[in-house]
Enzyme design. Structure first.
Site: not given
Length: 353
Positions: A174-175, A200, A296
Site C-alpha cells: 500500500s503506502t 492499493h 490488509d
C-alpha cells in the site's frame, strides 16, 4: 495536535472541494494555495504535515515542486491529487517514483459524488502520509544477495500433485509500495516464478504503473485481466477497483477479476489475493507483505502460512509506513522479517525449495 494540510491546486473548484471535504474532520487544519510559489510562501510561516498536490499547474508543475520538496533534509510527505486519464495517470506514477506517498483521484464535475464517496479514503490517505517517511525507503542500501535467511521448519512430504505444479508468489503493498515493488521486481530474472500483486491504487492508475514497471524490469509486468496465466517471468498487477483471485487450472494457475465489495477496506484487497493463493497453491506459494497503512493482508498471510506457504514481511526500518507488515508480524503470519533489499533473493530461494 492538529494535522496541518496544505492543498496546492490551481483549480478553485478543487480547492473549495477539499476545504468542504476536510474542514469538519476533527484534528485537521486545512490551508490552500493556487500554485507552488504561493505554497512556498505559506510554508515559511506554517510548515504543513502533508501536502495535497496537483501536478498540472501553469507557473510551476507539481512534479518540479515535488522534486524540490524531496531535496530537503526532512521532506514534507506529499499526496498527489491527479486526474484519471491519459498522460495524467502516467505523470502521477512518475510522482510516486519521485517520492510522493499516495495518489488520490481529482474531483471532476460531480463534486458532490466525490465528497460522498471519497472523504474517508482521502482522510485515510492524508493520515497515512503524515505517519510516513517519504525518503527512507529510497535511501535504504540494498542487502547483499548472499544474506543468510533462516531455514524453514521441516514439513511433511507434499503430494505428487503439489510437487508437479508451478510456483506462485503473491505480493501485497500500500503506502510506499510503488517504490518497494520496483525494488522487488527489478532484480527478478526472466525465469523467476510467476507473481501476482495487489498495490492499493485508484482505478486506471494501475495500468500506467504496470507499464512503467514493464519498462524498468527484465520480466513482463502487466495489469491483470481475467484468464491471464500465472507463469514464469511475469508479474500480474490487480487493476484498481477489482479484486484479484488466483485459481488452479490443471497444473497451472490463472487469475480472475472480481467486482465485489471492499474487503479490509480495500478493492483490490491483499487479503482476497492471499486467501485465494493459500487455497489454490498451498505450499507451492510464497507470500510477501510490503509497506502500507492498516492491516490488509495480515490475515491472508497467516492463512498462507498455515497452508504451508513461505511468508515474508518487510521490516520496519525500510518501510515507508510500518502498518500492514506490523499487523502480520503481530499475528505470527511472517516466517521471515527482512529489509526490502533482501526480499527478492529470499523469494527466489523460497520458490526454488
Amino acid at each position: 495536535m492538529a494535522l496541518r494540510i496544505l492543498v496546492v491546486d490551481d483549480s478553485a473548484v478543487v480547492r473549495q472541494s477539499m476545504l468542504m471535504l476536510l474542514e469538519h474532520v476533527p484534528g485537521m487544519v486545512v490551508e490552500v494555495a493556487s500554485d507552488p510559489f504561493i505554497a512556498q510562501q505559506k510554508m515559511k510561516s506554517h510548515r504543513p504535515d502533508v501536502i495535497l498536490l496537483d501536478l498540472e499547474m501553469p507557473r510551476m508543475d507539481g512534479l518540479t515542486f515535488l522534486r524540490q520538496l524531496m531535496r530537503e533534509d526532512e521532506p514534507v510527505p506529499v499526496v498527489v491529487c491527479s486526474g484519471l486519464a491519459g498522460p495524467g495517470s502516467e505523470t502521477a506514477v512518475r510522482a510516486l517514483e519521485e517520492g510522493a506517498v499516495e495518489i488520490i483521484t481529482k474531483p471532476t464535475l460531480g463534486v458532490g459524488d466525490f465528497l460522498r464517496e471519497s472523504r474517508s479514503r482521502l482522510v485515510e490517505a492524508l493520515r497515512s502520509a503524515a505517519r510516513s517517511r517519504p525518503r527512507l525507503a529510497r535511501r535504504a542500501a540494498p542487502v547483499p544477495v548472499e544474506v543468510v535467511v533462516p531455514e524453514r521448519p521441516e514439513r511433511p512430504a507434499p503430494s505428487l500433485l503439489t510437487v508437479t505444479t508451478d510456483k506462485v508468489v503473491a505480493v501485497g503493498a500500500s503506502t510506499g509500495g510503488t517504490e518497494a515493488l520496483r525494488q522487488l521486481l527489478e532484480p527478478m530474472p526472466p525465469d523467476c516464478p510467476g507473481l501476482v500483486i495487489v498495490q492499493h491504487m485508484p482505478e486506471q492508475f494501475t495500468s500506467a504503473f504496470a507499464k512503467r514497471l514493464n519498462e524498468l524490469c527484465r520480466i513482463e509486468v502487466k495489469e491483470a485481466a481475467s484468464g491471464d496465466r500465472v507463469q514464469q517471468g511475469r508479474a500480474l498487477i490487480a487493476p484498481g477497483n477489482r479484486h484479484l483471485w488466483v485459481q488452479r487450472s490443471g497444473g497451472h494457475y490463472r487469475v480472475e477479476l472480481l467486482d465485489s465489495e471492499r474487503v479490509s477496506g480495500h478493492k483490490p484487497s491483499v487479503d482476497v489475493l492471499f486467501h485465494s493463493v493459500a487455497r489454490a497453491a498451498g505450499a507451492n506459494a510464497v507470500g510477501v507483505l510490503l509497506t502500507g497503512m492498516g492491516d490488509d493482508g495480515a490475515d491472508g498471510l497467516l492463512t498462507m502460512k498455515l497452508a504451508g506457504a513461505a511468508t515474508i514481511a518487510q521490516d520496519e526500518a525500510t518501510c515507508v509506513v510500518f502498518g500492514m507488515p506490523r499487523a502480520a508480524i503481530e499475528r505470527g503470519a511472517a516466517e521471515d522479517v527482512l529489509p526490502l533489499g533482501a526480499i527478492s533473493s529470499a523469494v527466489l530461494r523460497r520458490a526454488r525449495k
